[in-house]
Design a protein around this motif. Structure first.
Motif, PDB file in Angstrom:
ATOM      1  N   GLU A  17       2.828   6.585  -5.309  1.00  0.00           N
ATOM      2  CA  GLU A  17       2.426   6.916  -6.685  1.00  0.00           C
ATOM      3  C   GLU A  17       1.301   7.949  -6.675  1.00  0.00           C
ATOM      4  O   GLU A  17       1.312   8.899  -7.455  1.00  0.00           O
ATOM      5  CB  GLU A  17       1.914   5.661  -7.410  1.00  0.00           C
ATOM      6  N   ARG A  24       1.817   2.096  -3.567  1.00  0.00           N
ATOM      7  CA  ARG A  24       0.681   2.707  -4.274  1.00  0.00           C
ATOM      8  C   ARG A  24       0.448   4.131  -3.777  1.00  0.00           C
ATOM      9  O   ARG A  24       0.168   5.035  -4.568  1.00  0.00           O
ATOM     10  CB  ARG A  24      -0.592   1.884  -4.047  1.00  0.00           C
ATOM     11  N   SER A  32       0.830  -1.207   0.000  1.00  0.00           N
ATOM     12  CA  SER A  32       0.000   0.000   0.000  1.00  0.00           C
ATOM     13  C   SER A  32       0.861   1.251   0.000  1.00  0.00           C
ATOM     14  O   SER A  32       0.475   2.277  -0.562  1.00  0.00           O
ATOM     15  CB  SER A  32      -0.923   0.018   1.212  1.00  0.00           C
TER      16      SER A  32
END
Length: 193
Positions: A32, A29, A26
């Motif tokens: 990002e 992500r 996580s």
């Protein structure tokens, strides 16, 4: 089913604060998402983990407050292409049902009935009435010819006997003419039967 939402500035700030507490998957992500800035798509898996972290820490901020101005994105569902054989069968069934409906609607068109029976029997019921009307018309015409001649002959004859005699002669001639026309009409109707 929805799979992501667009992150608001408030959601991204909270995500930045809790970045170190997220799981490695996580966290990648989340980095990002943070690099893309406001409006970046945030997957629900990251939001679930963020919610559980907020609960663990006893934060006064709730997830629904973070998602307040966010937009939820629904995935585009691609409908499978229809089978051409199925489409052809459905069209045949539609045509068959339409024909059955048409037959059901029009089945009584030729055999319509009224309170006295079928409409095709109307001509047979009408003939006796026609005969009565024709006989009545014959008598009315002869009586009218007699009356007209009797009234009109007062200018020619002074005697009553001469007026009656002339009226009977004219009424007889009109009666014979009526009978001739009546016979020709009945003869023509019998020929058509």
């Amino acid at each position: 089913m929805a799979s992501e939402c667009r992150g608001t500035e408030r959601l991204l700030c909270t995500l930045r604060e809790l970045l170190t507490s997220l799981s490695p998957e996580s966290r990648g992500r989340a980095e990002e998402i943070l690099s893309q800035g406001a409006g970046a798509p945030v997957p629900f898996s990251v939001l679930r983990e963020l919610r559980s972290l907020l609960r663990e820490r006893g934060s006064s901020v709730y997830l629904h407050e973070l998602l307040e101005d966010s937009e939820i994105h629904l995935p585009v569902v691609k409908l499978p292409e229809r089978n051409p054989e199925l489409v052809a069968r459905l069209e045949k069934i539609k045509v068959k049902l339409a024909n059955e409906e048409y037959r059901r609607i029009t089945k009584n068109v030729t055999n319509q009935t009224n309170k006295y029976g079928a409409l095709s029997e109307l001509g047979r019921q009408e003939r006796p009435v026609k005969v009565v009307i024709t006989v009545f018309n014959f008598f009315i015409t002869v009586a009218a010819a007699f009356a007209c001649t009797y009234i009109g002959s007062q200018y020619i004859f002074t005697e009553s006997a001469a007026r009656v005699l002339s009226s009977v002669i004219v009424a007889s001639l009109v009666g014979l003419a009526e009978l001739y026309v009546l016979v020709r009409t009945v003869e023509g109707q019998l020929g058509e039967m």
